[in-house]
Design a protein around this motif. Structure first.
Motif, mmCIF file in Angstrom:
data_model
loop_
_atom_site.group_PDB
_atom_site.id
_atom_site.type_symbol
_atom_site.label_atom_id
_atom_site.label_comp_id
_atom_site.label_asym_id
_atom_site.label_seq_id
_atom_site.Cartn_x
_atom_site.Cartn_y
_atom_site.Cartn_z
ATOM 1 N N UNK A 96 0.946 -1.215 0.248
ATOM 2 C CA UNK A 96 0.037 -0.115 -0.075
ATOM 3 C C UNK A 96 0.929 1.333 0.046
ATOM 4 N N UNK A 97 1.923 1.165 0.890
ATOM 5 C CA UNK A 97 2.906 2.270 0.748
ATOM 6 C C UNK A 97 3.492 2.588 -0.589
ATOM 7 N N UNK A 98 4.007 1.710 -1.252
ATOM 8 C CA UNK A 98 4.627 1.605 -2.592
ATOM 9 C C UNK A 98 3.624 2.247 -3.603
ATOM 10 N N UNK A 99 2.254 1.897 -3.460
ATOM 11 C CA UNK A 99 1.365 2.197 -4.622
ATOM 12 C C UNK A 99 0.871 3.602 -4.158
ATOM 13 N N UNK A 100 0.826 4.047 -2.922
ATOM 14 C CA UNK A 100 0.740 5.513 -2.560
ATOM 15 C C UNK A 100 1.901 6.241 -2.978
ATOM 16 N N UNK A 101 3.128 5.985 -2.794
ATOM 17 C CA UNK A 101 4.145 6.866 -3.485
ATOM 18 C C UNK A 101 4.099 6.976 -4.895
ATOM 19 N N UNK A 102 3.800 5.857 -5.649
ATOM 20 C CA UNK A 102 3.780 5.869 -7.166
ATOM 21 C C UNK A 102 2.657 6.742 -7.812
ATOM 22 N N UNK A 103 1.535 6.745 -6.880
ATOM 23 C CA UNK A 103 0.369 7.630 -7.333
ATOM 24 C C UNK A 103 0.398 9.010 -6.987
ATOM 25 N N UNK A 104 1.278 9.140 -6.006
ATOM 26 C CA UNK A 104 1.275 10.825 -5.508
ATOM 27 C C UNK A 104 2.797 11.467 -5.672
ATOM 28 N N UNK A 105 3.627 10.875 -6.704
ATOM 29 C CA UNK A 105 4.850 11.349 -6.809
ATOM 30 C C UNK A 105 5.025 12.624 -6.929
ATOM 31 N N UNK A 106 4.184 13.260 -7.963
ATOM 32 C CA UNK A 106 4.343 14.809 -8.061
ATOM 33 C C UNK A 106 4.100 15.524 -6.782
ATOM 34 N N UNK A 107 2.770 15.245 -6.160
ATOM 35 C CA UNK A 107 2.528 16.116 -5.085
ATOM 36 C C UNK A 107 3.567 15.888 -3.633
ATOM 37 N N UNK A 108 4.277 14.617 -3.657
ATOM 38 C CA UNK A 108 4.926 14.562 -2.717
ATOM 39 C C UNK A 108 6.305 15.116 -3.021
ATOM 40 N N UNK A 109 6.765 15.465 -4.263
ATOM 41 C CA UNK A 109 7.831 16.138 -4.630
ATOM 42 C C UNK A 109 7.659 17.797 -4.361
ATOM 43 N N UNK A 110 6.586 18.041 -4.549
ATOM 44 C CA UNK A 110 6.005 19.442 -4.279
ATOM 45 C C UNK A 110 6.141 19.776 -2.647
ATOM 46 N N UNK A 111 5.777 18.847 -1.740
ATOM 47 C CA UNK A 111 5.783 19.096 -0.604
ATOM 48 C C UNK A 111 7.209 18.948 0.013
ATOM 49 N N UNK A 112 8.181 18.148 -0.565
ATOM 50 C CA UNK A 112 9.467 17.994 -0.108
ATOM 51 C C UNK A 112 10.271 19.512 -0.609
ATOM 52 N N UNK A 113 9.865 19.950 -1.817
ATOM 53 C CA UNK A 113 10.321 21.127 -2.148
ATOM 54 C C UNK A 113 10.080 22.508 -1.289
ATOM 55 N N UNK A 114 8.728 22.473 -0.947
ATOM 56 C CA UNK A 114 8.303 23.411 -0.241
ATOM 57 C C UNK A 114 8.586 23.404 1.157
ATOM 58 N N UNK A 115 8.740 22.069 1.954
ATOM 59 C CA UNK A 115 8.814 22.260 3.331
ATOM 60 C C UNK A 115 9.957 21.297 3.670
ATOM 61 N N UNK A 116 10.773 20.604 2.640
ATOM 62 C CA UNK A 116 11.849 19.816 3.190
ATOM 63 C C UNK A 116 11.554 18.562 3.685
ATOM 64 N N UNK A 117 10.200 18.046 3.639
ATOM 65 C CA UNK A 117 10.036 16.823 4.143
ATOM 66 C C UNK A 117 10.311 15.682 2.995
ATOM 67 N N UNK A 118 10.909 14.692 3.318
ATOM 68 C CA UNK A 118 11.388 13.699 2.246
ATOM 69 C C UNK A 118 10.070 13.005 1.915
ATOM 70 N N UNK A 119 9.841 12.713 0.482
ATOM 71 C CA UNK A 119 8.768 11.866 0.056
ATOM 72 C C UNK A 119 8.675 10.477 0.700
ATOM 73 N N UNK A 120 9.465 9.676 0.995
ATOM 74 C CA UNK A 120 9.132 8.448 1.839
ATOM 75 C C UNK A 120 8.933 8.654 3.188
ATOM 76 N N UNK A 121 9.281 9.887 3.842
ATOM 77 C CA UNK A 121 8.592 9.969 5.186
ATOM 78 C C UNK A 121 7.391 10.323 5.324
ATOM 79 N N UNK A 122 6.921 11.221 4.295
ATOM 80 C CA UNK A 122 5.578 11.652 4.131
ATOM 81 C C UNK A 122 4.754 10.381 3.792
ATOM 82 N N UNK A 123 5.168 9.528 2.927
ATOM 83 C CA UNK A 123 4.621 8.069 2.677
ATOM 84 C C UNK A 123 4.429 7.174 4.272
#
Length: 220
Positions: A14-41
């Motif tokens: 489920x975590x892998x699927x969530x990462x794959x489905x939300x990569x663009x948003x996760x990248x924006x969050x990392x760029x804006x707030x410094x939160x690594x994508x995998x930690x947000x997942x």
């Protein structure tokens, strides 16, 4: 120590699927707030199975029940087996009042937040403590820290983009940002939920997602 139930093959998939489905948003969050994508997942996976499980009953019901329990007379029967003396009874009554007042503040915030985002509060599921949304914010945190991630003008924590944006904002204010060390990440996550097992589990999910991304196994 970790929560083993969050690290089963099904939950990690489920975590892998969530990462794959939300990569663009996760990248924006990392760029804006410094939160690594995998930690947000990892947070999303541990909190709500990436939005698959948001709670069994409305958060307003849980919070209202806890608020009522601030009146010790309503819950004293639950402690009758202890046969508490005067000092113990005074402590129980004081603690019940303190926690009931906390729950009432959260209940009030929940009703305000529901009105803000245009949702029926009775249709908003939550945890046993009244946390809501994909990233499980307490209502007072939702009122001050929720952010609009999909650009529709509403910071709705039941919408994945908004939940991820809000999570990034929360953890950024808790100390995440820039070249955040693992120790700083862990400290920020501990502020999110004061449990070392919780933090360890998120970091374990994050490591799995990171390794899966590096090996090209996200779709498996």
């Amino acid at each position: 120590t970790v929560h083993e139930s969050a690290l089963t093959p099904e939950r990690l998939a489920e975590a892998r699927e969530f990462f794959a489905a939300n990569r663009a948003m996760l990248a924006r969050v990392r760029a804006r707030y410094g939160l690594p994508e995998e930690v947000a997942v990892g947070v999303s996976a541990v909190e709500t199975r990436c939005g698959r499980y948001l709670g069994d009953k409305p958060a307003v019901v849980s919070l209202a029940g806890m608020a009522l329990a601030g009146d010790y007379a309503l819950v004293s029967a639950a402690f009758a087996y202890e046969k508490p003396g005067p000092d113990r009874t005074a402590w129980l009554a004081s603690t019940a009042r303190e926690r009931g007042d906390w729950a009432f503040r959260e209940l009030s915030a929940l009703l305000d937040y529901a009105a803000r985002i245009g949702r029926d509060p009775m249709a908003m599921p939550g945890s046993v403590y009244g946390a809501i949304g994909v990233s499980q914010f307490m209502p007072t945190s939702a009122m001050s820290l929720a952010r609009d991630g999909d650009g529709d003008g509403v910071a709705d924590l039941f919408v994945t983009d908004d939940a991820l944006e809000s999570m990034g904002n929360y953890l950024n204010k808790a100390g995440v940002g820039g070249q955040t060390s693992e120790a700083a990440l862990r400290q920020a996550l501990f502020r999110y939920n004061r449990s070392h097992a919780y933090v360890n589990t998120i970091m374990a999910v994050a490591a799995h997602v990171r390794e899966s991304a590096a090996s090209g196994a996200l779709g498996q």
